[in-house]
Design a protein around this motif. Structure first.
Motif, short mmCIF file in Angstrom:
data_model
loop_
_atom_site.label_atom_id
_atom_site.label_comp_id
_atom_site.label_asym_id
_atom_site.label_seq_id
_atom_site.Cartn_x
_atom_site.Cartn_y
_atom_site.Cartn_z
N ILE A 1 0.86 -1.19 0.00
CA ILE A 1 0.00 0.00 0.00
C ILE A 1 0.90 1.23 0.00
CG2 ILE A 1 -1.93 1.16 1.13
CD1 ILE A 1 -2.33 -1.41 2.79
N PRO A 2 0.63 2.24 -0.85
CA PRO A 2 1.44 3.47 -0.81
C PRO A 2 1.48 4.06 0.60
CG PRO A 2 0.06 3.45 -2.76
CD PRO A 2 -0.38 2.28 -1.93
N VAL A 3 2.66 4.52 1.01
CA VAL A 3 2.89 4.90 2.40
C VAL A 3 3.22 6.39 2.53
CG1 VAL A 3 4.44 4.58 4.39
CG2 VAL A 3 3.62 2.59 3.10
N ASN A 4 2.56 7.05 3.49
CA ASN A 4 2.93 8.39 3.95
C ASN A 4 3.78 8.24 5.21
OD1 ASN A 4 0.65 8.84 2.29
ND2 ASN A 4 0.04 10.64 3.45
N VAL A 5 4.61 9.24 5.48
CA VAL A 5 5.21 9.33 6.81
C VAL A 5 4.84 10.68 7.42
CG1 VAL A 5 7.09 7.70 6.49
CG2 VAL A 5 7.43 10.07 5.80
N ILE B 1 13.51 11.58 5.94
CA ILE B 1 14.48 11.13 4.95
C ILE B 1 14.63 9.61 5.02
CG2 ILE B 1 16.92 11.20 4.31
CD1 ILE B 1 16.89 14.15 5.27
N MET B 2 14.68 9.06 6.22
CA MET B 2 14.76 7.60 6.36
C MET B 2 13.50 6.93 5.82
SD MET B 2 17.72 7.08 7.45
CE MET B 2 18.06 5.57 8.32
N GLY B 3 12.36 7.59 5.99
CA GLY B 3 11.12 7.06 5.44
C GLY B 3 11.16 7.00 3.93
N ILE B 4 11.68 8.07 3.31
CA ILE B 4 11.82 8.10 1.85
C ILE B 4 12.74 6.97 1.39
CG2 ILE B 4 12.76 9.42 -0.09
CD1 ILE B 4 11.90 11.96 1.49
N GLU B 5 13.87 6.82 2.08
CA GLU B 5 14.83 5.77 1.73
C GLU B 5 14.22 4.38 1.87
OE1 GLU B 5 17.86 5.92 0.48
OE2 GLU B 5 17.99 8.10 0.43
N SER C 1 6.30 7.21 -0.15
CA SER C 1 6.15 8.03 -1.35
C SER C 1 5.56 9.41 -1.07
CB SER C 1 5.25 7.31 -2.37
OG SER C 1 3.99 7.00 -1.81
N LEU C 2 5.29 9.71 0.20
CA LEU C 2 4.74 11.02 0.54
C LEU C 2 5.15 11.39 1.96
CD1 LEU C 2 1.27 12.31 -0.49
CD2 LEU C 2 2.08 12.77 1.81
N VAL C 3 5.56 12.64 2.15
CA VAL C 3 5.95 13.15 3.46
C VAL C 3 5.00 14.27 3.85
CG1 VAL C 3 7.74 14.33 4.79
CG2 VAL C 3 8.38 12.58 3.12
N ASP C 4 4.41 14.18 5.04
CA ASP C 4 3.59 15.27 5.55
C ASP C 4 4.50 16.40 6.02
OD1 ASP C 4 1.44 13.66 5.07
OD2 ASP C 4 1.03 13.19 7.17
#
Length: 248
Positions: A175-179, A193-197, A201-204
């Motif tokens: 499932i596409p993930v936000n952090v 940044i660790m979430g992106i790595e 696919s999306l940062v609040d």
């Protein structure tokens, strides 16, 4: 927009809410707040929803049918349903079992889907939730075909080296993930940044305080990831002045 208004002493009027709808900056989503909070918040969300903006508009909602109804009346295409499934929350805050919580979550998601809303689900306080409970609710989200899930570091206490494997495990559900990273310990940007790595696919982000700073994450994406869609040079000075003005 929701996080920005949580700055102490800040209460947006409907007109101010429209003014900070940063569509021209190039953001993918604008989280326009929780329409069940007050009449003023609802009016502001409705005003923004009527502008035909390019960005996806998402309204916040508890896992309650009455909250979903508020979102439907507000006119956004997306709903962000949240519910905490940690053992501490289930026992002390709600007084229910995990099974009862999942039934409540499923009811809200299915109701929202039946009424045409696109759904992001957030297991609130994700980073402190036991994996057994988190895995169960993520499997439910996948079964119900939600569009996105959000990993929320609600207390801003996650360590980046632990945040990475958590995001990676959640991403594996397909499932596409936000952090959604809070900054209580000053680690929000590092966790994002660790979430992106790890595959998010999306940062609040926000133009004020509390979570990842919009200016910082947009600049990191530009210089380190080649994401050039945001109008950093053109608009960051304007956004800074706007935030200062609305804080007065």
């Amino acid at each position: 927009m929701r996080e920005g208004e949580q700055t102490p002493g800040v209460n947006y009027t409907p007109e101010q809410r429209l003014e900070i709808a940063l569509d021209e900056f190039g953001v993918d989503f604008i989280e326009v707040d929780h329409p069940a909070v007050s009449d003023d918040v609802f009016a502001g969300i409705k005003l923004v929803s009527n502008q035909g903006l390019r960005a996806n508009l998402l309204a916040h909602s508890r896992a309650l049918i009455r909250d979903v109804d508020y979102v439907l009346k507000a006119g956004t295409d997306w709903i962000g349903i949240f519910f905490c499934v940690s053992e501490a929350c289930l026992k002390k805050r709600f007084g229910i079992t995990l099974e009862q919580a999942m039934n409540r979550i499923a009811e809200a998601i299915e109701y929202a889907k039946d009424h045409g809303l696109k759904i992001r689900f957030t297991p609130e306080d994700t980073t402190r939730t036991e994996w057994r409970n988190l895995e169960a609710v993520l499997r439910l989200a996948k079964e119900l075909k939600v569009y996105r899930v959000s990993i929320a570091d609600t207390t801003g206490s996650a360590h980046p080296l632990k945040f990475y494997p958590l995001v990676h495990k959640v991403v594996s559900f397909g499932i596409p993930v936000n952090v959604h990273c809070h900054n209580d310990l000053g680690l929000a940007l590092a966790n994002a940044i660790m979430g992106i790595e790890a595959g998010a696919s999306l940062v609040d982000a926000t133009e004020r305080a509390g979570i990842v700073d919009l200016a910082q994450i947009a600049t990191v994406l530009y210089y380190h990831y080649g994401v050039k869609k945001y109008k950093i040079v053109d608009m960051l000075y304007y956004l800074s002045n706007l935030s200062a003005k609305l804080r007065e």
